[in-house]
Design a protein around this motif. Structure first.
Motif, PDB file in Angstrom:
ATOM      1  N   ILE A 106       0.572  -1.420  -0.092  1.00 23.66           N
ATOM      2  CA  ILE A 106       0.038  -0.106  -0.040  1.00 23.66           C
ATOM      3  C   ILE A 106       0.883   1.337  -0.332  1.00 23.66           C
ATOM      4  O   ILE A 106       1.001   2.346  -0.181  1.00 23.66           O
ATOM      5  N   GLU A 107       2.073   1.241   0.877  1.00 20.43           N
ATOM      6  CA  GLU A 107       2.280   2.371   1.053  1.00 20.43           C
ATOM      7  C   GLU A 107       3.633   2.422  -0.089  1.00 20.43           C
ATOM      8  O   GLU A 107       3.756   3.689  -0.588  1.00 20.43           O
ATOM      9  N   GLY A 108       4.475   1.237  -0.698  1.00 18.27           N
ATOM     10  CA  GLY A 108       5.566   1.713  -1.346  1.00 18.27           C
ATOM     11  C   GLY A 108       4.861   1.167  -2.595  1.00 18.27           C
ATOM     12  O   GLY A 108       5.780   1.770  -3.670  1.00 18.27           O
ATOM     13  N   TYR A 109       3.291   1.082  -3.246  1.00 16.06           N
ATOM     14  CA  TYR A 109       3.324   1.079  -4.488  1.00 16.06           C
ATOM     15  C   TYR A 109       1.673   1.956  -4.584  1.00 16.06           C
ATOM     16  O   TYR A 109       2.044   2.636  -5.324  1.00 16.06           O
ATOM     17  N   ILE A 110       0.911   1.608  -3.922  1.00 19.77           N
ATOM     18  CA  ILE A 110      -0.571   1.937  -4.481  1.00 19.77           C
ATOM     19  C   ILE A 110      -0.236   4.016  -4.020  1.00 19.77           C
ATOM     20  O   ILE A 110      -0.414   4.567  -4.951  1.00 19.77           O
ATOM     21  N   LYS A 111      -0.255   3.875  -2.907  1.00 21.66           N
ATOM     22  CA  LYS A 111       0.176   5.882  -2.445  1.00 21.66           C
ATOM     23  C   LYS A 111       1.028   5.938  -3.163  1.00 21.66           C
ATOM     24  O   LYS A 111       1.053   7.805  -3.473  1.00 21.66           O
ATOM     25  N   ARG A 112       2.104   5.503  -4.037  1.00 22.85           N
ATOM     26  CA  ARG A 112       3.261   6.059  -4.366  1.00 22.85           C
ATOM     27  C   ARG A 112       2.697   6.424  -5.850  1.00 22.85           C
ATOM     28  O   ARG A 112       3.131   7.609  -6.662  1.00 22.85           O
ATOM     29  N   LEU A 113       2.372   5.725  -6.550  1.00 21.84           N
ATOM     30  CA  LEU A 113       1.796   5.462  -8.141  1.00 21.84           C
ATOM     31  C   LEU A 113       0.540   6.380  -7.491  1.00 21.84           C
ATOM     32  O   LEU A 113       0.147   7.206  -9.548  1.00 21.84           O
ATOM     33  N   ARG A 114       0.280   6.651  -6.604  1.00 25.17           N
ATOM     34  CA  ARG A 114      -1.280   7.462  -7.108  1.00 25.17           C
ATOM     35  C   ARG A 114      -0.851   9.321  -6.651  1.00 25.17           C
ATOM     36  O   ARG A 114      -1.133  10.186  -7.089  1.00 25.17           O
TER      37      ARG A 114
ATOM     38  N   GLU B 147      -8.103  -2.164 -10.800  1.00 25.77           N
ATOM     39  CA  GLU B 147      -8.179  -2.750 -11.394  1.00 25.77           C
ATOM     40  C   GLU B 147      -6.811  -3.525 -10.737  1.00 25.77           C
ATOM     41  O   GLU B 147      -6.688  -5.069 -10.494  1.00 25.77           O
ATOM     42  N   VAL B 148      -6.057  -3.181 -10.411  1.00 22.46           N
ATOM     43  CA  VAL B 148      -4.163  -3.887 -10.014  1.00 22.46           C
ATOM     44  C   VAL B 148      -4.465  -4.658  -9.222  1.00 22.46           C
ATOM     45  O   VAL B 148      -4.288  -5.951  -8.645  1.00 22.46           O
ATOM     46  N   PHE B 149      -4.405  -3.558  -7.919  1.00 20.57           N
ATOM     47  CA  PHE B 149      -4.715  -4.235  -6.425  1.00 20.57           C
ATOM     48  C   PHE B 149      -6.160  -4.458  -5.979  1.00 20.57           C
ATOM     49  O   PHE B 149      -6.268  -4.520  -4.745  1.00 20.57           O
ATOM     50  N   VAL B 150      -6.746  -4.285  -6.740  1.00 22.65           N
ATOM     51  CA  VAL B 150      -8.183  -4.353  -6.171  1.00 22.65           C
ATOM     52  C   VAL B 150      -8.467  -4.033  -4.804  1.00 22.65           C
ATOM     53  O   VAL B 150      -8.565  -2.982  -4.875  1.00 22.65           O
ATOM     54  N   ASN B 151      -9.342  -5.145  -3.897  1.00 19.42           N
ATOM     55  CA  ASN B 151      -9.481  -4.952  -2.491  1.00 19.42           C
ATOM     56  C   ASN B 151      -8.451  -4.277  -1.497  1.00 19.42           C
ATOM     57  O   ASN B 151      -8.757  -4.429   0.048  1.00 19.42           O
ATOM     58  N   ILE B 152      -7.046  -4.347  -1.626  1.00 13.55           N
ATOM     59  CA  ILE B 152      -6.009  -5.296  -0.915  1.00 13.55           C
ATOM     60  C   ILE B 152      -5.739  -4.010   0.612  1.00 13.55           C
ATOM     61  O   ILE B 152      -5.568  -4.263   1.611  1.00 13.55           O
TER      62      ILE B 152
END
Length: 403
Positions: A85-93, A107-112
């Protein structure tokens, strides 16, 4: 018509042998093995106990080690999800140049993110249970519906998530953004590996509760631990069903023109039979609302669609030609298929599940009438015990193959 079970009668009249047991399928043995590795490790820690401990104390201490392992692995799991979440999702946002918009991230991270939030809270509550197996079991019973929905939703979307990631890894700026995230986190493996841990994590719980229930026989708290185990196993079967149907729909079933397989309900059974009139064995897929006949094409794992019978139009004949291993299903008109089972257990399993499906699909039955019929079938306890035996056999075969 002899020993037949017909779907259209107001209340099907049939003698049901309570000694037979229905069963479940488990195709993802590799995931199961990954999930079970921690449980084996916990047993290594319990090498010996002081000789002055009585038998009950020894068993409770063993259960305590299992709960400790659950706490430790839960913390590790939450940390892994937090990294994603911190290293991918939030950074990509945050990084507008990454190319990732909200729809792509979803689509990639669904409901993680929801899964991580839930397990973070679950871990805190586990610690508050203070290694009391009764409180731990109660916690899982209270949360099983949430767990089931979250993981079924995740598993339903996961194949598309992997397909999307494969696509993104092949084109910039997505490829560079994902590589940068992985590098900054210091991860050895790509993000797909960490997302797959969600499926592995859920399969861990039934293993731990199975070990606990085994040690707690005749000890206070066994019943509630067994209740939690039963619910977890049923959910594991549902998750496995979702995964298997996705595999069939995506690339394994050739010639099927009937639309989304998920519309036929849960996949309950999958097995090979000799079928009258067919030169090669047929692979049968029993869905809640339909029975599917297929032929396996060589050894490539692909199935060729042959026919299907809707459950609301099936008659089941349990004995054919005085052969205990034979049974048949009749569809509309002259459609008839006679199956030769490899052993009595296979026949019992299939005829029992077919009866369940027929009862549920029979029009004109009230819920009370359906329940009255199903009361003649074995309890969920027997279902779970049968699933557990299949689980053990599958794991044993997999270990032998690896040697």
């Amino acid at each position: 018509m002899g020993d037949q079970f017909v779907s259209h009668s107001p209340i099907p009249s049939v003698e049901i042998d309570d000694s037979t047991q229905p069963g479940f399928t488990l195709s993802d043995v590799s995931s199961l093995k990954s999930a079970s590795s921690g449980s084996e490790h916990s047993l290594d820690k319990i090498s010996s106990f002081p000789s002055n401990l009585n038998e009950i104390e020894k068993k409770l201490k063993h259960v305590g080690f299992l709960i400790d392992e659950m706490n430790e692995t839960e913390a590790t799991y939450v940390r892994a999800l937090t990294d994603v979440i911190e290293g991918y999702i939030k950074r990509l946002r945050r990084d507008m140049s990454s190319g990732f918009d909200d729809a792509t991230i979803s689509e990639v991270f669904v409901n993680i993110e929801d899964i991580c939030s839930f397990h973070d809270n679950l871990h805190r509550q586990l610690l508050e249970c203070d290694s009391d197996h009764r409180l731990v079991a109660k916690l899982f019973i209270e949360n099983i519906d949430i767990l089931a929905k979250m993981y079924i939703d995740f598993c339903s979307a996961f194949p598309k998530s992997l397909e999307k990631l494969e696509e993104l890894h092949g084109v910039d700026p997505y490829r560079s953004a994902l590589a940068q995230c992985q590098s900054e986190l210091g991860h050895m493996f790509p993000v797909e590996e960490y997302l797959h841990r969600a499926v592995q994590r859920f399969l861990k719980y039934p293993l731990l509760f199975k070990d606990m229930a085994k040690k707690l026989i005749s000890i206070d708290g066994h019943d509630i631990v067994k209740q939690a185990l039963d619910k977890l196993l049923v959910t594991a079967v549902k998750i496995n069903s979702v995964k298997r149907v996705q595999e069939l729909q995506a690339h394994e079933l050739v010639g099927w023109k009937g639309g989304d397989l998920r519309s036929m309900g849960d996949l309950l059974l999958e097995d090979s039979f000799k079928v009258s009139g067919a030169k090669d064995p047929r692979i049968l897929f029993l869905f809640k609302d339909c029975l599917l006949f297929t032929k396996k094409k060589e050894a490539d794992g692909i199935f060729s669609y042959k026919n299907s019978l809707p459950m609301n139009n099936i008659t089941l004949k349990e004995q054919v030609d005085n052969d205990f291993l034979k049974w048949s299903v009749l569809g509309k008109g002259s459609e008839s298929y006679t199956m030769l089972s490899k052993d009595p257990e296979q026949k019992d399993r299939w005829t029992r599940e077919l009866k369940r499906c027929i009862v549920y699909s029979t029009p004109g039955l009230t819920d009370m009438q359906k329940e009255a019929l199903l009361m003649k079938l074995p309890s969920l306890k027997n279902d779970v015990e049968h699933f557990d035996r299949i689980w053990k056999r599958a794991t044993k075969k997999s270990k032998k193959a690896k040697r």
